[in-house]
Design a protein around this motif. Structure first.
Motif, short mmCIF file in Angstrom:
data_model
loop_
_atom_site.label_atom_id
_atom_site.label_comp_id
_atom_site.label_asym_id
_atom_site.label_seq_id
_atom_site.Cartn_x
_atom_site.Cartn_y
_atom_site.Cartn_z
N PRO A 2 7.31 -0.60 3.32
CA PRO A 2 7.01 -1.37 2.23
C PRO A 2 7.93 -0.69 1.11
CG PRO A 2 5.33 0.49 2.38
CD PRO A 2 6.00 0.44 3.68
N GLN A 5 5.35 1.93 -2.21
CA GLN A 5 3.88 2.38 -1.67
C GLN A 5 3.33 3.44 -2.61
OE1 GLN A 5 4.06 5.08 1.65
NE2 GLN A 5 2.94 3.64 2.67
N ARG A 7 0.22 5.97 -2.83
CA ARG A 7 -0.86 6.39 -1.83
C ARG A 7 -1.85 7.27 -2.70
NH1 ARG A 7 1.05 8.19 3.91
NH2 ARG A 7 1.46 5.98 4.04
N SER A 23 -4.40 3.08 -3.94
CA SER A 23 -3.19 2.84 -2.92
C SER A 23 -3.04 1.19 -2.89
CB SER A 23 -3.71 3.21 -1.38
OG SER A 23 -4.01 4.63 -1.43
N GLU A 25 0.71 -1.26 -1.44
CA GLU A 25 2.00 -1.71 -0.84
C GLU A 25 2.45 -2.79 -1.27
OE1 GLU A 25 1.61 -1.00 3.65
OE2 GLU A 25 1.35 1.11 3.27
N ASN A 27 5.84 -5.27 -0.53
CA ASN A 27 7.02 -5.40 0.39
C ASN A 27 8.20 -6.24 -0.32
OD1 ASN A 27 5.64 -4.48 2.75
ND2 ASN A 27 4.67 -6.58 2.93
#
Length: 258
Positions: A2, A5, A7, A23, A25, A27
């Motif tokens: 990605p 990101q 996390r 979290s 992601e 793209n």
């Protein structure tokens, strides 16, 4: 991989757990929504990505760069720009001047620009041309010479977006861009966000309470409640998710109509 990101991002303000192992992601080239009730932690996460806040735990990675190892003023140089929930403009400056500020991250040392007059003139010309081009795309050309404090709030939000675009971003964090807009203006904003993504390939991470806008333009949506992830999926999935509807309490109809 990605483009962005997050996390297990955790943020504590004293005894308040503002983000609890959040979290997500994003793209490259996506328009992703981040929604949730007031106080859910959405802007706190934006502030972590922008490095205004330092998380107590977790990691943030953008195109392989560990953001938590970077200083706040390095972030825009990596290609991350943002707008703010409460407009952050230089109120006594014109639209043009505010937008030209967006290119400062590419100029190097302030002292270099001050002491190298030919370089400074080239920069000013480049910033001017870029700001005018972006203003034309955003419909701001006729207010370029106006002081921003004299303009309606909706215009100020678009000027903030223009300043972000002038910085040549790869990712823009949009914090409530539809605030203060009527239905027609919000519809026009949706088209503008799509146009920016399609023409420039810029990724968008969007915090917004206007569910019609979110459901119409986002490919994927993350939902926060009390600083935690409670749902993630396509708009149709989020629309019918019982946990999301419960988190929004009286907003069930708004989600259903989006």
């Amino acid at each position: 991989m990605p483009q962005l990101q997050a996390r297990d991002v955790t943020v504590r303000f004293g005894g308040l757990l503002a983000l609890d192992r959040v979290s997500l992601e994003v793209n490259q080239g996506e328009i992703v929504g981040l929604i949730g009730p007031n106080g859910a932690g959405k802007t706190t996460l934006f502030n972590c990505i922008s490095r205004y806040y330092h998380p107590d735990e977790g990691s943030l990675v953008f195109e392989g760069h560990q953001l938590l190892q970077r200083r706040p003023h390095d972030i825009i140089g990596l290609g991350i720009a943002r707008t703010f929930q409460n407009v952050e403009l230089f109120k006594t400056m014109t639209t043009l001047q505010n937008m030209m500020v967006g290119l400062h991250c590419r100029t190097g040392s302030v002292w270099t620009n001050m002491l190298s007059f030919p370089s400074a003139r080239r920069f000013e010309r480049e910033a001017y041309v870029k700001a005018c081009r972006v203003a034309e795309i955003l419909g701001l050309s006729r207010v370029l010479d106006q002081v921003v404090s004299n303009l309606p709030f909706g215009y100020q939000k678009i000027i903030e977006l223009g300043r972000a675009l002038v910085s040549d971003p790869k990712l823009i964090l949009l914090d409530e861009p539809a605030a203060g807009r009527n239905n027609q203006e919000t519809k026009e904003l949706a088209g503008l966000i799509r146009q920016i993504r399609n023409e420039f390939g810029i990724t968008m991470l969007l915090v917004e309470h206007d569910m019609t806008l979110v459901m119409n333009i986002c490919e994927r949506i993350y939902v926060l409640d009390f600083g935690r992830n409670i749902a993630h999926g396509a708009p149709a999935e989020i629309q019918s998710n019982p946990a999301v509807i419960e988190a929004y309490l009286g907003e069930k109809n708004a989600l259903a109509e989006a």
